[in-house]
Design an enzyme around this catalytic site. Structure first.
Site, PDB file in Angstrom:
ATOM      1  N   HIS A   1       0.651  -4.309  -0.277  1.00  0.00           N
ATOM      2  CA  HIS A   1      -0.659  -3.699  -0.516  1.00  0.00           C
ATOM      3  C   HIS A   1      -0.478  -2.237  -0.905  1.00  0.00           C
ATOM      4  CE1 HIS A   1       0.048  -2.626   3.784  1.00  0.00           C
ATOM      5  NE2 HIS A   1      -0.517  -1.489   3.410  1.00  0.00           N
TER       6      HIS A   1
ATOM      7  N   HIS B   1      -5.451  -6.883   4.398  1.00  0.00           N
ATOM      8  CA  HIS B   1      -5.783  -6.073   3.225  1.00  0.00           C
ATOM      9  C   HIS B   1      -4.790  -6.300   2.087  1.00  0.00           C
ATOM     10  CE1 HIS B   1      -2.815  -3.812   5.371  1.00  0.00           C
ATOM     11  NE2 HIS B   1      -2.998  -2.644   4.801  1.00  0.00           N
TER      12      HIS B   1
ATOM     13  N   HIS C   1      -0.175   5.495  -0.238  1.00  0.00           N
ATOM     14  CA  HIS C   1       1.083   4.771  -0.042  1.00  0.00           C
ATOM     15  C   HIS C   1       1.007   3.383  -0.648  1.00  0.00           C
ATOM     16  CE1 HIS C   1      -1.074   3.005   3.507  1.00  0.00           C
ATOM     17  NE2 HIS C   1      -0.323   1.941   3.224  1.00  0.00           N
TER      18      HIS C   1
ATOM     19  N   HIS D   1      -0.589  -0.169  14.182  1.00  0.00           N
ATOM     20  CA  HIS D   1      -1.938   0.194  13.768  1.00  0.00           C
ATOM     21  C   HIS D   1      -2.951  -0.507  14.679  1.00  0.00           C
ATOM     22  CE1 HIS D   1      -0.861   2.290  10.160  1.00  0.00           C
ATOM     23  NE2 HIS D   1      -0.360   1.235   9.546  1.00  0.00           N
TER      24      HIS D   1
ATOM     25  N   TYR E   1       6.056   4.828   8.054  1.00  0.00           N
ATOM     26  CA  TYR E   1       5.747   5.500   6.787  1.00  0.00           C
ATOM     27  C   TYR E   1       6.875   6.471   6.451  1.00  0.00           C
ATOM     28  CZ  TYR E   1       0.967   3.733   7.083  1.00  0.00           C
ATOM     29  OH  TYR E   1      -0.129   2.923   7.138  1.00  0.00           O
TER      30      TYR E   1
ATOM     31  N   GLU F   1       5.565   2.333   2.824  1.00  0.00           N
ATOM     32  CA  GLU F   1       5.367   1.786   4.165  1.00  0.00           C
ATOM     33  C   GLU F   1       6.105   0.461   4.262  1.00  0.00           C
ATOM     34  OE1 GLU F   1       1.783   0.276   7.188  1.00  0.00           O
ATOM     35  OE2 GLU F   1       1.469   0.271   5.018  1.00  0.00           O
TER      36      GLU F   1
END
Length: 314
Positions: free
Chosen positions: A150, A206, A220, A252, A261, A271
């Site tokens: 993503h 996502h 990112h 997260h 990251y 990431e």
């Protein structure tokens, strides 16, 4: 009809040879093509298309465009009509205009980011094949990234001036691309300003995300790993190769993913993202995070701001 997954990202590389070494040695990507103009095309071992990352020689970091794949060629005609009816200027690309791809649509999101939609890309296949495959290929030397997962794009946000490109991008993705708003962060005195959104084209938390800032850019792009153990190993690989780390292994709250990251040699933030997090279903209610729980949503373990994470992007 609509987007099915991320296809590729085209980013700038200040020193193309250094970038090639980083993405092949540290991230374990394969070079599949190099253009006469210096562009380098790479894929991860668990991907089947020709490439997922394009490195473009440039004197500054950043993203040139991002591409998403649709299910079939006829979807491009339907999406072209929907985009034009939405007021978006669409530029049609013939087969081969996007290297190794069939015909495509090119346009700009309300935020200004350039996006490409395509249905066909040259097929190479996974490094482990699809007949009696092993769980991973021999010869991995670094992180062992499975696939491009993503991207998170920075969008102009100025509520006092009535500007919220996060909300505009999100609305377009929902109404034109049939994407699912999985999570959002709402801020402001009345909790009605959409600061960040995470949108899914399938069942993962996502495929693209948007967050507000003073100007547009790339925050990112992420590569998928299996689990927490792989995240910890990736951190060792990054340290071994003297890669600049932005955020050490964390969970997260938003998406529930495990993460690190870090920056590529040009300064583009990468990431590694591990775990499904949760299964997105069409009838799943959108998860909302409030301003007072923002940093717990971003970094669940520490619940503390990281200045570079919000201020540094390309």
């Amino acid at each position: 009809m609509g987007i099915i997954r991320i296809g590729h990202i085209n980013i700038n590389a200040i020193d193309i040879e250094v970038a090639k070494k980083y993405y092949t040695k540290v991230m374990d990507m394969r070079i599949t093509h190099e253009d006469e103009d210096g562009k380098v095309y790479l894929k991860c071992w668990d991907e089947w298309d020709k490439y997922s990352v394009i490195l473009t020689p440039n004197d500054k970091a950043g993203m040139n465009n991002i591409a998403y794949k649709v299910a079939k060629d006829s979807d491009l005609d339907d999406l072209k009509t929907k985009l034009k009816n939405y007021g978006v200027d669409v530029r049609e690309k013939m087969e081969g205009d996007i290297p190794f791809c069939g015909r495509a649509l090119e346009f700009n999101l309300p935020s200004g980011h350039e996006m490409i939609l395509y249905a066909q890309k040259e097929f190479i296949g996974k490094d482990v094949g699809v007949t009696n495959p092993e769980p991973w290929p021999d010869g991995l030397t670094g992180v062992g990234a499975h696939w491009l997962d993503h991207a998170l794009l920075m969008c102009e946000l100025n509520p006092e001036a009535g500007i919220n490109k996060v909300a505009e991008n999100t609305k377009l993705c929902e109404e034109v691309f049939d994407m699912k708003l999985a999570e959002q962060v709402m801020v402001g005195p009345n909790g009605d300003v959409q600061l960040a959104t995470w949108l899914s084209a399938g069942n993962t938390p996502h495929d693209i995300a948007f967050v507000g800032g003073p100007e547009m850019g790339l925050h990112h792009f992420a590569f998928f790993l299996d689990d927490w153990a792989d995240i910890l190993k990736a951190a060792d690989v990054l340290s071994k190769n003297d890669v600049k780390v932005d955020v050490t292994p964390q969970r997260h709250g938003i998406t529930r993913g495990n993460t690190i990251y870090f920056f590529d040699p040009s300064g583009n933030r990468n990431e590694t993202f591990a775990g499904l997090g949760y299964l997105v279903q069409p009838d799943m209610p959108t998860v909302t995070w409030t301003e007072d729980k923002l940093w717990k949503g971003i970094f669940y373990h520490t619940n503390q701001p990281v200045e570079s994470f919000t201020n540094v992007y390309t």
